[in-house]
Design a protein around this motif. Structure first.
Motif, short mmCIF file in Angstrom:
data_model
loop_
_atom_site.label_atom_id
_atom_site.label_comp_id
_atom_site.label_asym_id
_atom_site.label_seq_id
_atom_site.Cartn_x
_atom_site.Cartn_y
_atom_site.Cartn_z
N ALA A 17 0.84 -1.19 0.00
CA ALA A 17 0.00 0.00 0.00
C ALA A 17 0.88 1.25 0.00
O ALA A 17 1.98 1.24 0.58
CB ALA A 17 -0.90 -0.01 1.23
N ARG A 75 -6.98 -14.04 -0.35
CA ARG A 75 -7.78 -12.86 -0.03
C ARG A 75 -7.28 -12.17 1.24
O ARG A 75 -7.29 -10.94 1.33
CB ARG A 75 -9.25 -13.26 0.12
N LEU A 123 -4.21 -10.18 0.34
CA LEU A 123 -4.59 -8.95 -0.36
C LEU A 123 -5.15 -7.91 0.61
O LEU A 123 -4.74 -6.74 0.61
CB LEU A 123 -5.61 -9.28 -1.44
N ARG A 124 -6.08 -8.33 1.46
CA ARG A 124 -6.70 -7.39 2.39
C ARG A 124 -5.69 -6.82 3.38
O ARG A 124 -5.75 -5.64 3.73
CB ARG A 124 -7.84 -8.09 3.13
N LEU A 160 -3.66 -4.21 1.58
CA LEU A 160 -4.45 -2.99 1.37
C LEU A 160 -4.53 -2.15 2.64
O LEU A 160 -4.62 -0.92 2.58
CB LEU A 160 -5.86 -3.36 0.90
N PHE A 210 -3.43 -8.38 -8.41
CA PHE A 210 -3.28 -7.04 -7.86
C PHE A 210 -3.63 -5.92 -8.84
O PHE A 210 -3.78 -4.77 -8.42
CB PHE A 210 -1.83 -6.83 -7.39
N PRO A 262 -6.22 -4.62 -10.53
CA PRO A 262 -7.28 -3.62 -10.29
C PRO A 262 -6.96 -2.66 -9.15
O PRO A 262 -7.32 -1.48 -9.21
CB PRO A 262 -8.50 -4.48 -9.97
N TYR A 263 -6.27 -3.15 -8.14
CA TYR A 263 -5.97 -2.33 -6.96
C TYR A 263 -4.85 -1.34 -7.26
O TYR A 263 -4.86 -0.21 -6.75
CB TYR A 263 -5.62 -3.23 -5.78
N ARG A 281 -6.29 1.50 -9.29
CA ARG A 281 -7.06 2.44 -8.46
C ARG A 281 -6.19 3.19 -7.46
O ARG A 281 -6.69 4.01 -6.69
CB ARG A 281 -8.16 1.69 -7.70
N GLU A 299 -4.59 1.89 -4.91
CA GLU A 299 -4.63 1.32 -3.56
C GLU A 299 -3.38 0.52 -3.24
O GLU A 299 -3.08 0.27 -2.07
CB GLU A 299 -5.87 0.44 -3.42
N LEU A 300 -2.68 0.04 -4.26
CA LEU A 300 -1.41 -0.66 -4.11
C LEU A 300 -0.42 -0.12 -5.13
O LEU A 300 -0.83 0.49 -6.13
CB LEU A 300 -1.58 -2.17 -4.32
#
Length: 293
Positions: A169, A227, A230-231, A234, A247, A249-250, A253, A255-256
């Motif tokens: 992150a 999951r 990933l969480r 994030l 990863f 999409p994140y 955006r 977020e990563l």
């Protein structure tokens, strides 16, 4: 339909023994004779009755129906044989074992489109990273990385080449900085993966100047759940490692963020694999065709 009744006796011996060699010993013939007899019976009917590998033998749905019919009167057996031979529409239960990191297969659209195209097929998908014999475990097929599929399996590409990715992150990077070389990871908080309890965490794999190497990070958090990895990342808990598609999409955006990009080469992707080439059940053939197209 003219079926050699000796082949039905041979089939029933295989069904009861779950093993070609044990069936051969029971019948007083060679293992090769049992294997060839089974193939003749399957060719006569036009569908697979057993799923076989070098390690195990398991009845297909058609095989289970025939085995049950052999305990009934001859007229019932004849009817089952006729129905098996005529059955060419994909239907029934299709059991799949899929690795948790096969993101493109598990993301939804591929399976949703297959289910819509084949409403008579019921899908049972087990997400597992255990290294198992899919035949002995009762699965029709599996999805894994090509490099870990047994050599006696038939494999159909599900994806193209993949790349691993290292991410964190932005808040983590702002607080702790970003590693500039994979060896720096031993000084960072990492979120690791292992496929099962009691198994050492996965060693993160890299390449530098065309030479492959790995790093045994000491994860502060270790799990077998992608999951959770990933969480946790994030939330800024540390740096983690998985396939790039997991990863993307994140990262898009914000977020990563990608890390150590110069040390992560492509590798062979994911494959649908299954143990038998001839007389495939229509339900499995339908999935193979769907994946190919």
């Amino acid at each position: 339909m003219n079926i050699d009744l000796n082949l039905l006796s041979l089939f029933q011996a295989v069904a009861e023994a779950d093993n070609f060699r044990a069936a051969a010993d029971r019948l007083g013939v060679t293992r090769s004779a049992v294997s060839q007899g089974m193939r003749r019976l399957e060719d006569s009917i036009g569908t697979a009755l057993v799923t076989r590998t070098t390690r195990s033998v398991r009845l297909t749905e058609a095989g289970e129906r025939l085995s049950a019919a052999l305990a009934r009167p001859l007229s019932d057996i004849s009817g089952v044989l006729e129905s098996l031979a005529a059955e060419d529409q994909p239907r029934g239960l299709l059991k799949l074992a899929v690795t948790s990191i096969a993101e493109q297969f598990l993301s939804g659209p591929l399976l949703a489109a297959f289910a819509e195209a084949h409403p008579a097929i019921t899908l049972d998908v087990t997400v597992t990273d255990e290294e198992c014999d899919i035949v002995a475990a009762g699965f029709d097929a599996g999805v894994r990385l090509g490099e870990v599929i047994e050599q006696d399996m038939i494999a159909v590409p599900v994806t193209g080449p993949q790349r691993e990715a290292v991410v964190a992150a932005p808040a983590y990077v702002a607080t702790y900085g970003a590693p500039t070389h994979p060896r720096d990871l031993i000084h960072h908080r990492c979120i690791g993966w292992r496929r099962a309890p009691g198994v050492a965490p996965y060693r993160w794999e890299f390449e530098e100047n065309n030479v492959a190497f790995d790093v045994a990070v000491a994860p502060q958090i270790t799990t077998n759940d992608l999951r959770l990895m990933l969480r946790s990342a994030l939330c800024g808990a540390g740096i983690t490692f998985a396939t790039r598609e997991t990863f993307r999409p994140y990262v898009e955006r914000g977020e990563l963020v990608w890390l150590l990009e110069d040390f992560l080469p492509p590798f062979p992707g994911f494959y649908l694999y299954y143990p038998q080439r001839k007389n495939l059940a229509p339900k499995l053939r339908a999935l193979i065709d769907h994946v190919r197209h």
